[in-house]
Write an enzyme that holds these catalytic residues in place. Structure first.
Site, short mmCIF file in Angstrom:
data_model
loop_
_atom_site.label_atom_id
_atom_site.label_comp_id
_atom_site.label_asym_id
_atom_site.label_seq_id
_atom_site.Cartn_x
_atom_site.Cartn_y
_atom_site.Cartn_z
N VAL A 188 -5.41 -14.47 6.47
CA VAL A 188 -4.46 -13.48 5.95
C VAL A 188 -4.14 -12.46 7.04
O VAL A 188 -3.71 -11.35 6.75
CB VAL A 188 -4.99 -12.78 4.68
CG1 VAL A 188 -5.08 -13.76 3.52
CG2 VAL A 188 -6.34 -12.11 4.93
N ALA A 189 -4.34 -12.84 8.29
CA ALA A 189 -4.13 -11.95 9.43
C ALA A 189 -2.73 -12.17 9.99
O ALA A 189 -1.73 -11.74 9.42
CB ALA A 189 -5.21 -12.17 10.48
N ARG A 190 -2.64 -12.87 11.12
CA ARG A 190 -1.39 -13.27 11.74
C ARG A 190 -1.52 -14.71 12.21
O ARG A 190 -2.60 -15.14 12.65
CB ARG A 190 -1.03 -12.36 12.93
CG ARG A 190 -0.57 -10.97 12.55
CD ARG A 190 0.82 -11.01 11.90
NE ARG A 190 1.37 -9.68 11.67
CZ ARG A 190 1.21 -8.98 10.56
NH1 ARG A 190 0.47 -9.50 9.58
NH2 ARG A 190 1.77 -7.80 10.42
N ASP A 196 -2.09 -17.93 4.70
CA ASP A 196 -0.92 -17.15 4.28
C ASP A 196 0.01 -16.91 5.45
O ASP A 196 1.15 -16.50 5.26
CB ASP A 196 -1.36 -15.80 3.67
CG ASP A 196 -0.18 -15.02 3.13
OD1 ASP A 196 0.63 -15.61 2.38
OD2 ASP A 196 -0.04 -13.82 3.46
N GLU A 204 6.06 -19.43 12.48
CA GLU A 204 6.37 -18.85 11.18
C GLU A 204 7.80 -18.33 11.19
O GLU A 204 8.18 -17.62 12.13
CB GLU A 204 5.41 -17.70 10.88
CG GLU A 204 5.50 -17.17 9.46
CD GLU A 204 4.47 -16.10 9.15
OE1 GLU A 204 4.90 -14.99 8.75
OE2 GLU A 204 3.27 -16.35 9.32
N HIS A 218 3.33 -16.18 3.71
CA HIS A 218 3.16 -14.79 4.17
C HIS A 218 3.50 -13.81 3.06
O HIS A 218 4.41 -12.98 3.17
CB HIS A 218 4.01 -14.51 5.41
CG HIS A 218 3.50 -13.36 6.23
ND1 HIS A 218 3.74 -13.22 7.59
CD2 HIS A 218 2.76 -12.27 5.89
CE1 HIS A 218 3.17 -12.11 8.03
NE2 HIS A 218 2.58 -11.51 7.01
N VAL A 219 2.74 -13.90 1.98
CA VAL A 219 2.99 -13.06 0.80
C VAL A 219 1.80 -12.15 0.50
O VAL A 219 1.66 -11.67 -0.63
CB VAL A 219 3.34 -13.93 -0.43
CG1 VAL A 219 4.68 -14.60 -0.24
CG2 VAL A 219 2.26 -14.99 -0.70
#
Length: 320
Positions: free
Chosen positions: A234-236, A259, A264, A283-284
């Site tokens: 859930v970082a990058r 995520d 991306e 990415h939510v």
């Protein structure tokens, strides 16, 4: 109060939401609403405080910055500001870039736990079975009794641990850039990862994207994870070497819940979409019903400080 190009003498704030959605704001400031659209609400050169629109494409956010010749504050609504750092060199000397530390803690931590539980209990498999009208029973891993390693123990990492507390994990291990103590126990330095990874059943990535963390999760990192372990990001996206992760997924040795991805958005046909043992959300982590109340609270606080010329919170960079 709204602003126009006539100029009132009061400092001008560009807001990504209509002012009435934010609540009570200082009357000593003027406000203009801009959500990243093609037309600017005023001349960017008049803007003193720029609250950056919360959009996925960084280009609209960066576009007005070169013309903001008197801006004093650039306030992001994201915890990570890597997409804004290229514009810092254009800011006037002394201008500050602030992140939104704390704004996304609840929502992102909630998603991290959702991804972990959904992956362990094979919720995607049950959804596919439901679509096929099939009753597929069987044992699945639980989060209880698992060892969880959180890489990136800032405010989001801490919020993730808060939500893990009721799930009877065997242990939660914390890693940040440098060692320190926390309310829940010791935080290990990032250099300690090689010795910590082999014990972890679940590795949760919540670190910001920096030169130190870009590609942190490479082939060597993944090789140290135990067989059957779950990687939750859930970082990058660029924190993880996608090619190295695909190799582990295709071999069936690791699983992943992502995520964020690199690249991306993840393009159609990319092998990550069909890799075994992977759950992907687009990415939510931040955009949820928790966003607006916390964004409004952050902006109210920062603008109150700005109006009083008081120190701002969450300053990441000062232009020189």
């Amino acid at each position: 109060m709204s602003a126009d190009d006539s100029g009132s003498g009061r400092p001008l704030v560009w807001l990504p939401f209509p002012p009435e959605r934010i609540g009570e704001l200082p009357e000593s400031l003027d406000y203009a609403f801009w959500d990243g659209g093609p037309e600017y609400p005023t001349d960017p050169a008049r803007c003193d405080f720029y609250a950056v629109p919360y959009v996925t494409d960084p280009e609209p956010c960066l576009r007005p910055l070169a013309a903001m010749t008197r801006v004093r504050v650039v306030q992001a609504l994201t915890a990570g500001v890597d997409h804004l750092l290229p514009a810092v060199r254009h800011l006037p000397e002394g201008a500050v870039l602030c992140n939104a530390r704390g704004l996304h803690d609840a929502s992102t931590a909630e998603l991290a736990l959702t991804l972990t539980l959904a992956s362990l209990r094979d919720i995607p498999g049950f959804v596919r079975a439901q679509d096929a009208g099939e009753w597929r029973q069987g044992f699945r891993p639980a989060l209880a009794d698992k060892s969880v390693l959180i890489v990136g123990y800032g405010s989001i990492g801490s919020a993730i641990e808060d939500r893990l507390a009721p799930f009877e994990c065997a242990r939660v291990t914390r890693v940040a850039r440098s060692a320190r103590d926390s309310a829940r126990g010791p935080v290990h330095p990032i250099a300690a990862l090689p010795g910590l990874l082999p014990d972890a059943d679940v590795v949760v990535l919540a670190t910001p994207l920096t030169e130190e963390t870009r590609g942190l999760v490479n082939a060597g990192f993944l090789a140290r994870m135990k067989d059957g372990a779950l990687l939750v990001n859930v970082a990058r996206g660029p924190v993880v070497d996608t090619k190295a992760l695909l190799a582990e997924l295709d071999a069936g040795r690791l699983r992943a819940a992502l995520d964020v991805t690199d690249p991306e958005p993840l393009p159609p046909g990319h092998p990550l979409w069909s890799a075994p043992g992977v759950l992907i959300t687009p990415h939510v982590g931040g955009p949820s019903s928790a966003f607006m109340p916390r964004a409004a609270r952050l902006l109210r606080d920062q603008l109150a400080r700005f109006a009083l010329d008081a120190p701002l919170q969450n300053v990441v960079v000062t232009a020189r």
